[in-house]
Design an enzyme around this catalytic site. Structure first.
Site, PDB file in Angstrom:
ATOM      1  CG  HIS A  96      -1.956   1.083   1.148  1.00 46.59           C
ATOM      2  ND1 HIS A  96      -1.671   2.380   1.478  1.00 46.59           N
ATOM      3  CD2 HIS A  96      -3.250   1.061   0.745  1.00 46.59           C
ATOM      4  CE1 HIS A  96      -2.761   3.128   1.278  1.00 46.59           C
ATOM      5  NE2 HIS A  96      -3.735   2.340   0.835  1.00 46.59           N
ATOM      6  CD  GLU A 168      -5.250   2.181  -3.249  1.00 41.86           C
ATOM      7  OE1 GLU A 168      -6.370   2.386  -2.795  1.00 41.86           O
ATOM      8  OE2 GLU A 168      -4.256   1.975  -2.521  1.00 41.86           O
TER       9      GLU A 168
END
Ligand code: PGA
Length: 257
Positions: A96, A168
């Site tokens: 992430h 993302e």
């Protein structure tokens, strides 16, 4: 199959995580199993234990936010993918952008974690994405394909193994302003092409999904879901509000909430 993956980050205490899991289960547990959507919730490592027992008899799946790549050993403070498996995790985020930014997570670490998760039968959700600066310099394609290639270095998918790649754009996370579905779709196509080159078309089509993350909520999710190459969403802030999450999942499942 579409995915809605709720990333609760470090936003909730253990008690709050249990409460949110109970509320979400009450709101969507009864129908989500029959819908063409897989819902995954990702609490903190400590929150996993309680949330695991709340969702265990429901169609809501459990995911972790990170793991370590060895099964056991002298790695102070780490949690192995094997332990995650033990308590019922079937998904785990890897790489992430917040971990890449604040904890120095490298592509090499992402690759080792992805390998460990695949070995244990946990589906890795490999997060990739460029910074605003990289995009402005025209580097987004090179950055994102480079991250995908590095994450999957020397890896193959076999048997029941699955892989999810979450695109993302980094500056969009937590901003409330997503990129447009058309913009996201361009990158999704590029990621799918990269997966074709790395894993083959057949394996990619059968075993891999590419999802979008960054400022997704119930008001904008339908726009992303209308694009076939976007196979789900990774949701931060909007996954913390039970009604909002219910509406979002309902929109993905194309169902009245
Ligand atoms: P956000 O976070 O939905 O709050 O933008 C997404 C993520 O970090 O995965």
């Amino acid at each position: 199959m579409k995915y809605v993956i709720g990333n609760w980050k470090m936003q909730l205490s253990v008690t709050e995580s249990n409460r949110l899991a109970e509320e979400v289960t009450q709101l969507i547990g009864a129908w989500v199993g029959g819908a063409d959507v897989t819902v995954v919730v990702c609490p903190t490592h400590l929150g996993l234990v309680g949330v695991s027992s709340v969702v265990s008899d429901t169609a809501i799946a459990l995911g972790a936010q990170d793991c370590f790549w060895e099964d056991r050993g002298a790695f102070t403070g780490e949690v192995s993918a094997a332990s995650l498996k033990d308590i019922g995790c079937s998904y785990c985020l890897v790489g992430h952008s917040e971990r890449r930014q604040y904890l120095g997570e490298t592509d090499e670490m992402v690759n080792k974690k992805t390998a460990a998760l695949l070995r244990l039968g946990i589906t890795p959700v490999v997060c990739v994405g460029e910074t605003r600066e990289e995009r402005e310099q025209g580097k987004r394609e090179a950055i994102v394909t480079g991250q995908v290639r590095a994450a999957l270095r020397d890896l193959r998918l076999v048997g029941t193994q699955r892989l999810i790649v979450a695109y993302e754009p980094r500056w969009v996370i937590g901003s409330g302003k997503p990129v447009s579905p058309t913009d996201a779709a361009e990158m999704h196509h590029l990621i799918v092409d990269t997966l074709h080159q790395l894993l083959g078309e057949d394996v990619t089509n059968r075993l891999c999904s590419v999802i979008y993350g960054g400022a997704v909520d119930s008001s904008n999710v339908a726009g992303f879901m209308a694009v076939p190459v976007i196979q789900g969403v990774l949701v931060g802030g909007a996954s913390l509000k039970p009604q909002e999450f219910q509406s979002l999942v309902a929109a993905v499942a194309d169902r009245q909430s």
